[in-house]
Design a protein around this motif. Structure first.
Motif, PDB file in Angstrom:
ATOM      1  N   GLU A  72     120.418  28.294  43.879  1.00 58.31           N
ATOM      2  CA  GLU A  72     121.007  29.366  43.075  1.00 58.31           C
ATOM      3  C   GLU A  72     120.554  29.228  41.623  1.00 58.31           C
ATOM      4  N   VAL A  73     120.101  30.344  41.058  1.00 57.86           N
ATOM      5  CA  VAL A  73     119.620  30.373  39.676  1.00 57.86           C
ATOM      6  C   VAL A  73     120.209  31.589  38.966  1.00 57.86           C
ATOM      7  N   ASP A  74     120.158  31.578  37.627  1.00 55.51           N
ATOM      8  CA  ASP A  74     120.648  32.718  36.855  1.00 55.51           C
ATOM      9  C   ASP A  74     119.697  33.901  36.929  1.00 55.51           C
ATOM     10  N   SER A  75     118.405  33.626  37.031  1.00 53.68           N
ATOM     11  CA  SER A  75     117.397  34.679  37.102  1.00 53.68           C
ATOM     12  C   SER A  75     116.237  34.201  37.974  1.00 53.68           C
ATOM     13  N   VAL A  76     116.015  34.912  39.070  1.00 53.28           N
ATOM     14  CA  VAL A  76     114.905  34.552  39.954  1.00 53.28           C
ATOM     15  C   VAL A  76     113.573  34.759  39.237  1.00 53.28           C
ATOM     16  N   GLU A  77     113.464  35.854  38.496  1.00 54.05           N
ATOM     17  CA  GLU A  77     112.219  36.160  37.801  1.00 54.05           C
ATOM     18  C   GLU A  77     111.882  35.083  36.762  1.00 54.05           C
ATOM     19  N   ALA A  78     112.850  34.734  35.919  1.00 57.10           N
ATOM     20  CA  ALA A  78     112.623  33.720  34.882  1.00 57.10           C
ATOM     21  C   ALA A  78     112.338  32.357  35.511  1.00 57.10           C
ATOM     22  N   SER A  79     113.048  32.018  36.571  1.00 51.37           N
ATOM     23  CA  SER A  79     112.837  30.732  37.237  1.00 51.37           C
ATOM     24  C   SER A  79     111.454  30.669  37.877  1.00 51.37           C
ATOM     25  N   ALA A  80     111.015  31.779  38.482  1.00 43.88           N
ATOM     26  CA  ALA A  80     109.683  31.816  39.083  1.00 43.88           C
ATOM     27  C   ALA A  80     108.610  31.649  38.008  1.00 43.88           C
ATOM     28  N   ARG A  81     108.790  32.308  36.865  1.00 38.67           N
ATOM     29  CA  ARG A  81     107.834  32.162  35.755  1.00 38.67           C
ATOM     30  C   ARG A  81     107.759  30.708  35.292  1.00 38.67           C
ATOM     31  N   GLU A  82     108.937  30.094  35.137  1.00 43.30           N
ATOM     32  CA  GLU A  82     108.994  28.699  34.692  1.00 43.30           C
ATOM     33  C   GLU A  82     108.306  27.761  35.690  1.00 43.30           C
ATOM     34  N   LEU A  83     108.542  27.994  36.972  1.00 44.33           N
ATOM     35  CA  LEU A  83     107.895  27.171  37.993  1.00 44.33           C
ATOM     36  C   LEU A  83     106.376  27.344  37.953  1.00 44.33           C
ATOM     37  N   LYS A  84     105.910  28.595  37.808  1.00 39.60           N
ATOM     38  CA  LYS A  84     104.464  28.852  37.709  1.00 39.60           C
ATOM     39  C   LYS A  84     103.863  28.090  36.532  1.00 39.60           C
ATOM     40  N   GLU A  85     104.563  28.136  35.391  1.00 39.63           N
ATOM     41  CA  GLU A  85     104.083  27.431  34.200  1.00 39.63           C
ATOM     42  C   GLU A  85     103.977  25.928  34.439  1.00 39.63           C
ATOM     43  N   LYS A  86     104.783  25.415  35.347  1.00 42.70           N
ATOM     44  CA  LYS A  86     104.770  23.988  35.675  1.00 42.70           C
ATOM     45  C   LYS A  86     103.807  23.673  36.823  1.00 42.70           C
ATOM     46  N   GLY A  87     103.047  24.690  37.254  1.00 38.71           N
ATOM     47  CA  GLY A  87     102.049  24.484  38.290  1.00 38.71           C
ATOM     48  C   GLY A  87     102.561  24.552  39.718  1.00 38.71           C
ATOM     49  N   VAL A  88     103.761  25.086  39.919  1.00 32.04           N
ATOM     50  CA  VAL A  88     104.333  25.195  41.264  1.00 32.04           C
ATOM     51  C   VAL A  88     103.815  26.479  41.926  1.00 32.04           C
ATOM     52  N   ALA A  89     103.453  26.390  43.196  1.00 34.71           N
ATOM     53  CA  ALA A  89     102.955  27.545  43.939  1.00 34.71           C
ATOM     54  C   ALA A  89     104.106  28.464  44.333  1.00 34.71           C
TER      55      ALA A  89
END
Length: 123
Positions: A72-89
């Motif tokens: 569970e996250v506050d924002s799926v979009e923001a969390s996905a962006r953050e994960l991408k920035e950290k190199g997560v697929a």
């Protein structure tokens, strides 16, 4: 970013049989059902503060067994962006599941290709 583990999802080829097992044998309770026109319902059960999601095999297109862990996250979009920035697929970009549920999901890959999900539901 992550608030808590929201649910663990499994695929089953018999939703009603699985519901009977988890409620009658383990004492879990059904908290929500999502109607599915093409197959059996998706069912959420309370497993002591974590939800167990039962997913119909035909709709998911996978053999019965483990499907994903949902965070569970506050924002799926923001969390996905953050994960991408950290190199997560990111394996499935954020999307609204529709049907007036207010649920937004996204999927990403964990270690050993583990299927993981971002989850947010507007209240």
């Amino acid at each position: 970013m992550v608030r808590k583990i929201h649910k663990i999802a499994v695929v089953t080829d018999d939703i009603e049989g699985a519901v009977a097992f988890y409620t009658q044998k383990l004492g879990l309770t059904v908290v929500e059902r999502f109607a599915n026109e093409d197959d059996e319902d998706y069912v959420f059960l309370d497993a002591g503060g974590i939800t167990l999601e039962l997913m119909p095999r035909k709709s998911v297109g996978q053999d019965p067994g483990f499907h994903h862990i949902s965070f569970e996250v506050d924002s799926v979009e923001a969390s996905a962006r953050e994960l991408k920035e950290k190199g997560v697929a990111i394996t499935k970009e954020p999307f609204d599941v529709g049907g007036g549920t207010g649920i937004t999901l996204g999927f990403f890959e964990g270690p050993n290709q583990l299927n993981l999900q971002l989850f947010h539901r507007e209240k």
